[in-house]
Design an enzyme around this catalytic site. Structure first.
Site, PDB file in Angstrom:
ATOM      1  N   ASP A 193       0.662  -1.306   0.308  1.00 11.68           N
ATOM      2  CA  ASP A 193      -0.016  -0.254   0.568  1.00 11.68           C
ATOM      3  C   ASP A 193       0.651   1.301   0.027  1.00 11.68           C
ATOM      4  O   ASP A 193       1.922   1.162   0.238  1.00 11.68           O
ATOM      5  CB  ASP A 193      -0.828  -0.257   1.433  1.00 11.68           C
ATOM      6  CG  ASP A 193      -2.025   0.384   0.883  1.00 11.68           C
ATOM      7  OD1 ASP A 193      -2.694   1.684   0.261  1.00 11.68           O
ATOM      8  OD2 ASP A 193      -2.196   1.882   2.231  1.00 11.68           O
ATOM      9  N   SER A 194       0.614   2.281  -0.417  1.00 11.69           N
ATOM     10  CA  SER A 194       1.478   3.356  -0.640  1.00 11.69           C
ATOM     11  C   SER A 194       1.502   4.252   0.897  1.00 11.69           C
ATOM     12  O   SER A 194       2.137   5.214   1.266  1.00 11.69           O
ATOM     13  CB  SER A 194       0.056   4.119  -1.398  1.00 11.69           C
ATOM     14  OG  SER A 194      -1.042   5.139  -0.988  1.00 11.69           O
ATOM     15  N   TYR A 241      -0.855   9.185  -3.191  1.00  6.43           N
ATOM     16  CA  TYR A 241      -0.431   8.542  -4.722  1.00  6.43           C
ATOM     17  C   TYR A 241      -1.831   9.083  -5.161  1.00  6.43           C
ATOM     18  O   TYR A 241      -1.789   8.878  -6.074  1.00  6.43           O
ATOM     19  CB  TYR A 241      -0.699   6.932  -4.920  1.00  6.43           C
ATOM     20  CG  TYR A 241       0.525   5.674  -3.962  1.00  6.43           C
ATOM     21  CD1 TYR A 241       1.747   6.561  -3.888  1.00  6.43           C
ATOM     22  CD2 TYR A 241       0.953   5.016  -5.108  1.00  6.43           C
ATOM     23  CE1 TYR A 241       2.385   5.895  -3.722  1.00  6.43           C
ATOM     24  CE2 TYR A 241       2.212   4.420  -5.176  1.00  6.43           C
ATOM     25  CZ  TYR A 241       3.364   4.322  -4.159  1.00  6.43           C
ATOM     26  OH  TYR A 241       4.321   3.834  -3.872  1.00  6.43           O
ATOM     27  N   GLY A 242      -2.995   9.219  -4.121  1.00  6.01           N
ATOM     28  CA  GLY A 242      -4.621   9.372  -4.584  1.00  6.01           C
ATOM     29  C   GLY A 242      -4.129  10.687  -6.027  1.00  6.01           C
ATOM     30  O   GLY A 242      -4.816  10.639  -7.018  1.00  6.01           O
ATOM     31  N   CYS A 246      -4.042  -1.047  -2.380  1.00  6.94           N
ATOM     32  CA  CYS A 246      -4.218   0.132  -2.454  1.00  6.94           C
ATOM     33  C   CYS A 246      -4.890   0.584  -3.970  1.00  6.94           C
ATOM     34  O   CYS A 246      -4.595   0.534  -4.461  1.00  6.94           O
ATOM     35  CB  CYS A 246      -2.949   0.892  -2.809  1.00  6.94           C
ATOM     36  SG  CYS A 246      -2.783   2.425  -3.129  1.00  6.94           S
ATOM     37  N   ASN A 247      -6.205   1.464  -3.313  1.00  5.27           N
ATOM     38  CA  ASN A 247      -7.023   1.261  -4.945  1.00  5.27           C
ATOM     39  C   ASN A 247      -6.597   2.111  -5.631  1.00  5.27           C
ATOM     40  O   ASN A 247      -6.244   1.639  -7.233  1.00  5.27           O
ATOM     41  CB  ASN A 247      -8.375   2.148  -4.189  1.00  5.27           C
ATOM     42  CG  ASN A 247      -9.543   1.067  -3.391  1.00  5.27           C
ATOM     43  OD1 ASN A 247      -9.996   0.421  -4.223  1.00  5.27           O
ATOM     44  ND2 ASN A 247      -9.018   0.558  -2.311  1.00  5.27           N
ATOM     45  N   THR A 248      -5.578   3.322  -5.477  1.00  4.45           N
ATOM     46  CA  THR A 248      -5.436   3.617  -6.210  1.00  4.45           C
ATOM     47  C   THR A 248      -3.895   2.718  -7.249  1.00  4.45           C
ATOM     48  O   THR A 248      -4.093   3.308  -8.560  1.00  4.45           O
ATOM     49  CB  THR A 248      -4.492   5.213  -6.105  1.00  4.45           C
ATOM     50  OG1 THR A 248      -5.841   5.854  -5.568  1.00  4.45           O
ATOM     51  CG2 THR A 248      -3.886   5.950  -6.822  1.00  4.45           C
ATOM     52  N   GLU A 286      -4.420   9.623   7.723  1.00  2.00           N
ATOM     53  CA  GLU A 286      -2.505   9.376   8.165  1.00  2.00           C
ATOM     54  C   GLU A 286      -1.735  10.446   9.340  1.00  2.00           C
ATOM     55  O   GLU A 286      -1.115  10.111  10.114  1.00  2.00           O
ATOM     56  CB  GLU A 286      -2.493   9.604   7.234  1.00  2.00           C
ATOM     57  CG  GLU A 286      -2.107   9.043   5.337  1.00  2.00           C
ATOM     58  CD  GLU A 286      -1.036   7.961   5.470  1.00  2.00           C
ATOM     59  OE1 GLU A 286      -0.207   8.438   6.179  1.00  2.00           O
ATOM     60  OE2 GLU A 286      -1.809   7.085   5.326  1.00  2.00           O
ATOM     61  N   CYS A 346     -11.291   2.824  -0.622  1.00  2.00           N
ATOM     62  CA  CYS A 346      -9.975   3.460  -0.442  1.00  2.00           C
ATOM     63  C   CYS A 346      -9.425   2.525   1.151  1.00  2.00           C
ATOM     64  O   CYS A 346     -10.585   2.642   1.551  1.00  2.00           O
ATOM     65  CB  CYS A 346      -9.851   4.760  -0.072  1.00  2.00           C
ATOM     66  SG  CYS A 346      -8.304   5.661   0.595  1.00  2.00           S
ATOM     67  N   THR A 347      -8.891   2.146   0.851  1.00  3.33           N
ATOM     68  CA  THR A 347      -8.262   0.747   2.405  1.00  3.33           C
ATOM     69  C   THR A 347      -8.516   2.050   3.034  1.00  3.33           C
ATOM     70  O   THR A 347      -7.837   1.463   4.789  1.00  3.33           O
ATOM     71  CB  THR A 347      -7.136   0.226   1.923  1.00  3.33           C
ATOM     72  OG1 THR A 347      -6.113   1.300   1.783  1.00  3.33           O
ATOM     73  CG2 THR A 347      -7.365  -0.741   0.825  1.00  3.33           C
ATOM     74  N   HIS A 348      -8.286   3.421   3.510  1.00  6.53           N
ATOM     75  CA  HIS A 348      -7.927   4.433   4.731  1.00  6.53           C
ATOM     76  C   HIS A 348      -9.467   4.336   5.516  1.00  6.53           C
ATOM     77  O   HIS A 348      -9.550   4.311   6.666  1.00  6.53           O
ATOM     78  CB  HIS A 348      -7.240   5.526   4.558  1.00  6.53           C
ATOM     79  CG  HIS A 348      -5.732   5.690   4.317  1.00  6.53           C
ATOM     80  ND1 HIS A 348      -5.047   4.926   3.477  1.00  6.53           N
ATOM     81  CD2 HIS A 348      -5.099   6.222   5.000  1.00  6.53           C
ATOM     82  CE1 HIS A 348      -4.434   5.341   3.809  1.00  6.53           C
ATOM     83  NE2 HIS A 348      -3.430   6.201   4.673  1.00  6.53           N
TER      84      HIS A 348
END
Length: 278
Positions: A13-14, A45-46, A76-78, A161, A195-197
């Site tokens: 993941d980013s 990364y988005g 990571c979806n992006t 974050e 998004c994984t966040h």
């Protein structure tokens, strides 16, 4: 190019969000070995271009292969939206045609048919994921009768974050985007957290939407899909080591990663700092 020996499952993941995917995968399949790599030094990364996301993701995948990983999940979806297809089609045949890199978008979309009654879906994601239209295109392929409305939420990842996701200040940014997407299509009955966040915003999100709307977090579905994949591909399953060991790597501060990881996993972790080069 890489050593042909059994190895762990890699999860990339980013940043920290992929830990929500890692957590569900490890709980569902605790026997396997895992390496988690977070490119925290270059997150998010988005907003980045397709070319940059591809370059960064390719470098991370190559590093995980060097660490012995046989199968990598782009948690990571992006990265799944902007880099997965190119890596699968161009890089894997050159590196090692027997290894695999999988994403999180397809497993998420596959479950929508069972969840939505109105066939109206909302996608919440980073600017990069939404602009790629990856979810919309995948849904159109599997469920052409569905109506998809997307909403970019550029402030949501920074809230997570920076550990502000549960603060009163987060309410404005969360409510703003939920109100906007539901106003655009009041028939939405399923919201995809693309998004994984975003699972860390779950409690806040549920506060600001009607009770009948299903909120889909990806972790359990990706974990179930991976388990199913390994059942269907015993040749790959045989290439994975099973020692119930997990390693964590970050391109940023070890201390910062360990602190954040404890929020996502509810467990202390040991992490090593690495440098990724192309």
């Amino acid at each position: 190019m890489f050593a042909q020996v059994p190895g762990p499952i890699g999860i990339f993941d980013s940043g920290y969000g992929g830990l929500t995917i890692f957590d569900k995968i490890r709980k569902r399949m605790p026997a396997y070995d895992y390496i988690y790599l977070g490119d925290n030094a270059r997150t998010p990364y988005g907003p980045r271009s397709f070319d940059v996301v591809y370059q960064f993701t390719r470098q991370a995948v190559e590093r995980l292969f060097e660490e012995g990983c046989q199968l990598i999940i782009l948690a990571c979806n992006t990265a799944s939206a902007k880099a997965l297809r190119t890596i699968q089609q161009q890089d894997l045949p050159r590196w090692d045609a027997d290894r695999r890199v999988l994403g999180v978008i397809r497993p998420t979309v596959e479950v929508l048919g069972e969840l939505s009654r109105t066939r109206h879906i909302g996608i919440l994601g980073t600017t990069g994921t939404i602009s790629s239209q990856s979810y919309t295109l995948e849904i159109e392929k599997l469920f052409p009768d569905m109506t998809v409305t997307s909403e970019a939420c550029p402030m949501w990842v920074p809230l997570v974050e920076n550990n502000e996701y549960d603060s009163p200040g987060a309410d404005y940014f969360i409510r703003k985007h939920l109100d906007h997407i539901l106003a655009a299509d009041p028939q939405i009955d399923t919201l995809v957290l693309g998004c994984t966040h975003y699972p860390l915003l779950w409690d806040k999100i549920k506060q600001f939407i009607p009770q009948h709307i299903h909120v889909l977090a990806q972790g359990e579905y990706v974990a179930a899909s991976l388990e199913n994949y390994l059942m269907r591909h015993p040749e790959m399953e045989a290439r994975l080591t099973k020692g119930s060991q997990s390693r964590f790597m970050t391109t940023e501060s070890e201390e910062k990663f360990a602190e954040a990881a404890s929020l996502f996993l509810q467990d202390p972790v040991e992490v090593s700092q690495i440098t990724i080069e192309g």
